[in-house]
Design an enzyme around this catalytic site. Structure first.
Site, PDB file in Angstrom:
ATOM      1  N   GLU A  63      67.526  24.887 -54.284  1.00 19.46           N
ATOM      2  CA  GLU A  63      68.649  25.193 -53.381  1.00 19.46           C
ATOM      3  C   GLU A  63      68.776  24.132 -52.279  1.00 19.46           C
ATOM      4  O   GLU A  63      69.886  23.800 -51.871  1.00 19.46           O
ATOM      5  CB  GLU A  63      68.445  26.577 -52.759  1.00 19.46           C
ATOM      6  CG  GLU A  63      68.612  27.691 -53.784  1.00 19.46           C
ATOM      7  CD  GLU A  63      68.354  29.084 -53.222  1.00 19.46           C
ATOM      8  OE1 GLU A  63      68.529  30.043 -53.983  1.00 19.46           O
ATOM      9  OE2 GLU A  63      67.983  29.219 -52.027  1.00 19.46           O
TER      10      GLU A  63
ATOM     11  N   ASN B 284      76.231  40.363 -46.080  1.00 23.36           N
ATOM     12  CA  ASN B 284      74.932  40.614 -45.449  1.00 23.36           C
ATOM     13  C   ASN B 284      74.369  39.444 -44.622  1.00 23.36           C
ATOM     14  O   ASN B 284      73.166  39.281 -44.500  1.00 23.36           O
ATOM     15  CB  ASN B 284      73.925  41.131 -46.485  1.00 23.36           C
ATOM     16  CG  ASN B 284      73.673  40.142 -47.601  1.00 23.36           C
ATOM     17  OD1 ASN B 284      74.203  39.033 -47.581  1.00 23.36           O
ATOM     18  ND2 ASN B 284      72.842  40.514 -48.559  1.00 23.36           N
TER      19      ASN B 284
ATOM     20  N   TYR C  38      75.285  30.370 -56.983  1.00 24.02           N
ATOM     21  CA  TYR C  38      74.883  31.717 -57.407  1.00 24.02           C
ATOM     22  C   TYR C  38      74.899  31.880 -58.925  1.00 24.02           C
ATOM     23  O   TYR C  38      74.983  33.014 -59.417  1.00 24.02           O
ATOM     24  CB  TYR C  38      75.774  32.767 -56.741  1.00 24.02           C
ATOM     25  CG  TYR C  38      75.366  33.100 -55.311  1.00 24.02           C
ATOM     26  CD1 TYR C  38      74.107  33.660 -55.037  1.00 24.02           C
ATOM     27  CD2 TYR C  38      76.216  32.885 -54.240  1.00 24.02           C
ATOM     28  CE1 TYR C  38      73.728  33.986 -53.744  1.00 24.02           C
ATOM     29  CE2 TYR C  38      75.838  33.209 -52.940  1.00 24.02           C
ATOM     30  CZ  TYR C  38      74.592  33.762 -52.694  1.00 24.02           C
ATOM     31  OH  TYR C  38      74.214  34.092 -51.416  1.00 24.02           O
TER      32      TYR C  38
END
Ligand code: UDP
Length: 143
Positions: free
Chosen positions: A128, A114, A51
């Site tokens: 990623e 979430n 992140y």
């Protein structure tokens, strides 16, 4: 439409709720194939690295702490238009704004917990996927 790959993470809240299978079923029903998968308990360094793009945001520390609070399930999804399709079935970042029937509407409770991550574009998808998988750990479907 091109066949694409995207990175998906089932986050610690959804793993704790025991809904990995239900979320996998959503991927499959949307025509997305799981071509690589691993369960991991991320280290702080991994979560911060993954992140890094958000490191100046006010929620960064809470996000990292949440992402290391329990195991995650990480997978590569493959299919036509996989990046946008996965984002569509995930629903909006804030589950309160997510369309009915989306993963976040059904399994998430708040914007900070979430349920799922999905790459947001071709460049981030490639980056990623490489963060978690070597090319020889990905098994494209040939039949
Ligand atoms: N996030 C948060 N608070 C916010 C915004 C985002 O905790 O106010 C977290 C949330 O888990 C989100 C992640 O940061 O999934 C990445 O944010 P992004 O805007 O990239 O949303 P996404 O691509 O996951 O929908």
């Amino acid at each position: 439409m091109a066949v694409e790959r995207t990175l998906s993470i089932i986050k610690p809240d959804a793993v704790a709720k025991n809904v990995i299978g239900e979320i996998y079923s959503r991927f499959e029903k949307a025509g997305l194939r799981i071509v690589a998968a691993k369960m991991l308990h991320l280290t702080r360094e991994q979560a911060e690295g993954f992140y890094a793009v958000h490191k100046e945001r006010p929620f960064f520390n809470d996000l990292v702490n949440f992402m290391i609070s329990g195991p995650v399930m990480v997978q590569v999804l493959e299919g036509e238009n996989a990046i946008a399709k996965n984002r569509e079935i995930m629903g909006a970042t804030n589950p309160k704004e997510a369309a009915p029937g989306t993963i976040r509407a059904d399994f998430a409770v708040s914007i900070d917990e979430n349920a799922v991550h999905g790459s947001d574009g071709p460049d981030t998808a490639a980056q990623e996927i490489a963060f978690f998988f070597k090319e020889n750990e990905i098994c494209p479907r040939t039949r």
